[in-house]
Design a protein around this motif. Structure first.
Motif, PDB file in Angstrom:
ATOM      1  N   ALA A 277       5.560  -3.571   3.738  1.00  0.00           N
ATOM      2  CA  ALA A 277       5.239  -2.487   3.120  1.00  0.00           C
ATOM      3  C   ALA A 277       3.702  -2.628   2.204  1.00  0.00           C
ATOM      4  O   ALA A 277       3.717  -3.599   1.541  1.00  0.00           O
ATOM      5  N   SER A 278       2.907  -1.623   2.336  1.00  0.00           N
ATOM      6  CA  SER A 278       1.755  -1.702   1.566  1.00  0.00           C
ATOM      7  C   SER A 278       2.076  -0.409   0.541  1.00  0.00           C
ATOM      8  O   SER A 278       2.225   0.698   0.872  1.00  0.00           O
ATOM      9  N   VAL A 279       2.040  -0.606  -0.895  1.00  0.00           N
ATOM     10  CA  VAL A 279       2.368   0.390  -1.646  1.00  0.00           C
ATOM     11  C   VAL A 279       1.025   0.552  -2.712  1.00  0.00           C
ATOM     12  O   VAL A 279       0.647  -0.319  -3.264  1.00  0.00           O
ATOM     13  N   MET A 280       0.628   1.855  -2.882  1.00  0.00           N
ATOM     14  CA  MET A 280      -0.027   2.220  -3.822  1.00  0.00           C
ATOM     15  C   MET A 280       0.381   3.338  -4.689  1.00  0.00           C
ATOM     16  O   MET A 280       0.629   4.359  -3.864  1.00  0.00           O
TER      17      MET A 280
ATOM     18  N   VAL B 125      -3.950  -6.557   4.533  1.00  0.00           N
ATOM     19  CA  VAL B 125      -3.269  -7.021   5.735  1.00  0.00           C
ATOM     20  C   VAL B 125      -2.961  -8.500   5.652  1.00  0.00           C
ATOM     21  O   VAL B 125      -1.861  -9.113   6.074  1.00  0.00           O
ATOM     22  N   ALA B 126      -3.730  -9.472   5.008  1.00  0.00           N
ATOM     23  CA  ALA B 126      -3.805 -10.830   5.084  1.00  0.00           C
ATOM     24  C   ALA B 126      -2.535 -11.092   4.049  1.00  0.00           C
ATOM     25  O   ALA B 126      -1.771 -11.892   4.205  1.00  0.00           O
ATOM     26  N   ALA B 127      -2.485 -10.442   2.938  1.00  0.00           N
ATOM     27  CA  ALA B 127      -1.444 -10.454   2.101  1.00  0.00           C
ATOM     28  C   ALA B 127      -0.046 -10.198   2.509  1.00  0.00           C
ATOM     29  O   ALA B 127       1.033 -10.710   2.064  1.00  0.00           O
ATOM     30  N   LEU B 128       0.024  -9.184   3.722  1.00  0.00           N
ATOM     31  CA  LEU B 128       1.060  -8.859   4.314  1.00  0.00           C
ATOM     32  C   LEU B 128       1.577  -9.565   5.196  1.00  0.00           C
ATOM     33  O   LEU B 128       2.843 -10.040   5.469  1.00  0.00           O
TER      34      LEU B 128
ATOM     35  N   GLU C 138       3.483 -15.000  -1.229  1.00  0.00           N
ATOM     36  CA  GLU C 138       4.320 -14.374  -1.775  1.00  0.00           C
ATOM     37  C   GLU C 138       4.633 -14.839  -3.005  1.00  0.00           C
ATOM     38  O   GLU C 138       4.661 -15.927  -3.649  1.00  0.00           O
ATOM     39  N   GLY C 139       4.824 -13.669  -4.016  1.00  0.00           N
ATOM     40  CA  GLY C 139       5.010 -14.056  -5.610  1.00  0.00           C
ATOM     41  C   GLY C 139       4.016 -14.254  -6.310  1.00  0.00           C
ATOM     42  O   GLY C 139       3.769 -14.483  -7.485  1.00  0.00           O
TER      43      GLY C 139
END
Length: 310
Positions: free
Chosen positions: A73-76, A190-193, A199-200
């Protein structure tokens, strides 16, 4: 990854420019993308090919339904800055993502969150929301962008830039800023996903070029082929204009961030930000290549934008 994998992506905020860029990037990579929308949202605001799901961040049951079957999930958050409301949004998102067993959640704060407490609700509500999501048990990455290049393409900015040769923006002329583009934000998200080992973490995002307002005007002028000067726009004028587009409450929240950046502490924080958000740090953390400001400026249809403003 391909469209045949078992990853299902949810984008919260896809009707906005930032979330929309993330959804389009995921779609172009061949992923299944679900987007959260409010009832009555005009479909024309959605990237083509997404799966819309109606839901309200204030409704935990609807959030649980939106996250059902989602792996990433990508959240804003929307431009709401009332602390108790934002806290409830973050809590509902955290619970829904945890219950769904989401493998990775990326939270874009939408604005830079300074490394010191500010008393500015637009900053502090996002700081608190990030803490809630990081503490949810869901593997989470927080992205802190400061300011976007696309703001310079807003008609009220581009019009005077092209027609008058004056770039007006509500930041001090000598403030160093690492302006970020939406495409680079999407690539970073996308890279962070998907990237292992992030993570963290919290990543401050900025473009590869740190420039003052005067230097920024020079780069835009080079793209236009003629001189452009920089003029600091009065924040009160900025707020009044923004209110027509997003409403008085949201405009007041955004304007408060610009007032804080104009203070001595804000300037010091922005300078530290420019170092932390440098292309080397971002590229090391996420493995993405950031677009130089000159390249971005040269690719923008400035005259067409200015015509729209007229």
């Amino acid at each position: 990854m391909t469209s045949t994998d078992h990853h299902r992506y949810l984008v919260v905020g896809a009707t906005g420019e930032q979330g929309g860029a993330v959804a389009r990037r995921l779609l172009s990579d061949g992923h299944h993308v679900r987007v959260l929308i409010r009832a009555g949202t005009d479909p024309v605001r959605l990237p083509a090919g997404v799966e819309p799901v109606i839901g309200d961040l204030a409704d935990p049951t609807q959030m649980a339904s939106a996250f059902a079957g989602v792996t990433h999930a990508s959240v804003m958050l929307p431009m709401v800055y009332e602390p108790t409301v934002v806290a409830s949004y973050a809590e509902h998102l955290a619970r829904a993502a945890a219950a769904a067993g989401v493998n990775r959640l990326v939270f874009n704060t939408g604005t830079g969150v300074p490394d010191v407490l500010t008393g500015v609700t637009a900053f502090e509500t996002r700081r608190a929301a990030a803490a809630t999501l990081l503490g949810s048990g869901v593997p989470t990455v927080v992205l802190h962008p400061l300011v976007y290049r696309e703001n310079l393409c807003a008609p009220w900015v581009a019009g005077s830039t092209v027609h008058e040769g004056v770039l007006r923006y509500p930041l001090p002329a000598d403030l160093p800023v690492a302006w970020l583009g939406h495409d680079d934000l999407a690539a970073a998200t996308v890279a962070a996903l998907t990237r292992d080992g992030v993570e963290g973490t919290t990543v401050r995002l900025g473009g590869p070029d740190v420039v003052t307002g005067t230097e920024l005007a020079g780069q835009i002028g080079a793209a236009l082929g003629r001189p452009v000067e920089y003029a600091e726009l009065d924040v009160d004028d900025f707020e009044r204009g923004l209110a027509y587009a997003v409403g008085a409450d949201a405009a007041a929240g955004v304007a408060a961030t610009y007032r804080w950046l104009a203070t001595a502490e804000g300037a010091r924080s922005c300078a530290r930000w420019a170092v932390a958000a440098s292309s080397r740090h971002v590229e090391e953390a996420l493995g993405v290549q950031l677009t130089p400001l000159r390249t971005w400026a040269g690719a923008q249809p400035w005259h067409r934008i200015a015509q729209a403003a007229a």
